[in-house]
Design a protein around this motif. Structure first.
Motif, PDB file in Angstrom:
ATOM      1  N   ASP A  29      43.974 -59.239 -14.335  1.00 52.16           N
ATOM      2  CA  ASP A  29      42.633 -58.855 -14.754  1.00 52.16           C
ATOM      3  C   ASP A  29      41.984 -60.035 -15.470  1.00 52.16           C
ATOM      4  O   ASP A  29      42.681 -60.904 -16.025  1.00 52.16           O
ATOM      5  CB  ASP A  29      42.692 -57.660 -15.710  1.00 52.16           C
ATOM      6  CG  ASP A  29      43.221 -56.400 -15.041  1.00 52.16           C
ATOM      7  OD1 ASP A  29      43.091 -56.282 -13.804  1.00 52.16           O
ATOM      8  OD2 ASP A  29      43.766 -55.541 -15.771  1.00 52.16           O
ATOM      9  N   ASP A  30      40.667 -60.053 -15.487  1.00 55.54           N
ATOM     10  CA  ASP A  30      39.944 -61.101 -16.200  1.00 55.54           C
ATOM     11  C   ASP A  30      40.156 -60.959 -17.702  1.00 55.54           C
ATOM     12  O   ASP A  30      40.321 -59.848 -18.215  1.00 55.54           O
ATOM     13  CB  ASP A  30      38.443 -61.023 -15.899  1.00 55.54           C
ATOM     14  CG  ASP A  30      38.108 -61.380 -14.459  1.00 55.54           C
ATOM     15  OD1 ASP A  30      38.898 -62.120 -13.828  1.00 55.54           O
ATOM     16  OD2 ASP A  30      37.055 -60.924 -13.963  1.00 55.54           O
ATOM     17  N   ASP A  31      40.156 -62.105 -18.403  1.00 51.88           N
ATOM     18  CA  ASP A  31      40.190 -62.077 -19.861  1.00 51.88           C
ATOM     19  C   ASP A  31      38.881 -61.455 -20.353  1.00 51.88           C
ATOM     20  O   ASP A  31      37.839 -61.540 -19.689  1.00 51.88           O
ATOM     21  CB  ASP A  31      40.331 -63.490 -20.427  1.00 51.88           C
ATOM     22  CG  ASP A  31      41.691 -64.104 -20.140  1.00 51.88           C
ATOM     23  OD1 ASP A  31      42.619 -63.366 -19.773  1.00 51.88           O
ATOM     24  OD2 ASP A  31      41.807 -65.340 -20.272  1.00 51.88           O
ATOM     25  N   LEU A  51      40.617 -61.216 -25.450  1.00 51.06           N
ATOM     26  CA  LEU A  51      41.683 -60.288 -25.124  1.00 51.06           C
ATOM     27  C   LEU A  51      42.192 -60.672 -23.739  1.00 51.06           C
ATOM     28  O   LEU A  51      41.440 -60.608 -22.762  1.00 51.06           O
ATOM     29  CB  LEU A  51      41.164 -58.842 -25.114  1.00 51.06           C
ATOM     30  CG  LEU A  51      42.159 -57.754 -24.773  1.00 51.06           C
ATOM     31  CD1 LEU A  51      43.281 -57.692 -25.804  1.00 51.06           C
ATOM     32  CD2 LEU A  51      41.442 -56.410 -24.680  1.00 51.06           C
ATOM     33  N   PRO A  52      43.455 -61.144 -23.659  1.00 53.51           N
ATOM     34  CA  PRO A  52      43.964 -61.589 -22.355  1.00 53.51           C
ATOM     35  C   PRO A  52      43.990 -60.450 -21.333  1.00 53.51           C
ATOM     36  O   PRO A  52      44.287 -59.302 -21.681  1.00 53.51           O
ATOM     37  CB  PRO A  52      45.388 -62.069 -22.647  1.00 53.51           C
ATOM     38  CG  PRO A  52      45.469 -62.219 -24.131  1.00 53.51           C
ATOM     39  CD  PRO A  52      44.446 -61.294 -24.709  1.00 53.51           C
ATOM     40  N   GLN A 110      48.416 -58.783 -16.611  1.00 52.46           N
ATOM     41  CA  GLN A 110      48.979 -59.397 -15.412  1.00 52.46           C
ATOM     42  C   GLN A 110      50.063 -58.496 -14.855  1.00 52.46           C
ATOM     43  O   GLN A 110      50.894 -57.990 -15.603  1.00 52.46           O
ATOM     44  CB  GLN A 110      49.535 -60.778 -15.736  1.00 52.46           C
ATOM     45  CG  GLN A 110      48.463 -61.731 -16.210  1.00 52.46           C
ATOM     46  CD  GLN A 110      48.982 -63.143 -16.393  1.00 52.46           C
ATOM     47  OE1 GLN A 110      49.995 -63.524 -15.848  1.00 52.46           O
ATOM     48  NE2 GLN A 110      48.247 -63.936 -17.163  1.00 52.46           N
ATOM     49  N   LYS A 111      50.020 -58.301 -13.533  1.00 52.45           N
ATOM     50  CA  LYS A 111      50.982 -57.428 -12.875  1.00 52.45           C
ATOM     51  C   LYS A 111      51.608 -58.157 -11.695  1.00 52.45           C
ATOM     52  O   LYS A 111      50.941 -58.913 -10.997  1.00 52.45           O
ATOM     53  CB  LYS A 111      50.292 -56.162 -12.362  1.00 52.45           C
ATOM     54  CG  LYS A 111      49.596 -55.362 -13.429  1.00 52.45           C
ATOM     55  CD  LYS A 111      48.753 -54.269 -12.807  1.00 52.45           C
ATOM     56  CE  LYS A 111      47.798 -53.733 -13.853  1.00 52.45           C
ATOM     57  NZ  LYS A 111      46.585 -53.189 -13.303  1.00 52.45           N
ATOM     58  N   THR A 112      52.875 -57.893 -11.485  1.00 54.76           N
ATOM     59  CA  THR A 112      53.575 -58.406 -10.311  1.00 54.76           C
ATOM     60  C   THR A 112      54.095 -57.223  -9.521  1.00 54.76           C
ATOM     61  O   THR A 112      54.708 -56.318 -10.074  1.00 54.76           O
ATOM     62  CB  THR A 112      54.759 -59.308 -10.710  1.00 54.76           C
ATOM     63  OG1 THR A 112      54.286 -60.373 -11.532  1.00 54.76           O
ATOM     64  CG2 THR A 112      55.451 -59.882  -9.493  1.00 54.76           C
TER      65      THR A 112
END
Length: 137
Positions: A40-42, A51-52, A55-57
């Motif tokens: 996702d965008d920061d 807010l970072p 991230q998904k794998t």
């Protein structure tokens, strides 16, 4: 560190529970356990902080199988188990000694192809969760 590599195959690919797993190693001409990344965008905030983005794998098991129309063969197994979650074990090279295990969602293989050829089916099975890598010394 010096360069290291391995040769793909001979190896193994089995589908289904231990004890009743279908070994499709001899039907496989290509197999890849492939990660996919999504971020996702920061999100910048008024105070200047950020807010970072999450991230998904996710993973999928892809490849090419030689079609087998025999009772209990690879096509029959994927059609019978279509939509179900089944365990898998993938060893790209028995000499390298590293195996990958996990669970996939089974999708049926395609059937047929060009006349007077030995047809193959490309497959893509989503992996449920993360696969586990096991290295033997």
């Amino acid at each position: 560190m010096p360069v290291k590599s391995y040769k793909m195959g001979p190896g193994t690919l089995t589908l289904g529970p231990v004890g009743t797993a279908l070994d499709i190693s001899c039907q496989i001409t290509n197999a890849v356990l492939e990660p996919e990344f999504d971020a996702d965008d920061d999100l910048p905030t008024l105070c200047g902080d950020t807010l970072p983005g999450e991230q998904k794998t996710s993973w999928k098991l892809t490849g090419t199988a030689i079609q087998d129309l025999a009772d209990g063969g690879v096509v029959d197994w994927t059609w019978t188990n279509a939509g179900s979650t089944q365990p898998f074990s993938f060893t790209p090279s028995t000499a390298a000694g590293t195996a990958f295990t996990g669970s996939i969602v089974v999708r049926p293989l395609s059937v047929g192809g060009d006349v007077k050829t030995k047809p193959t089916s490309d497959f893509e099975f989503p992996v449920v969760g993360d696969p586990v890598m096991t290295t033997t010394p």
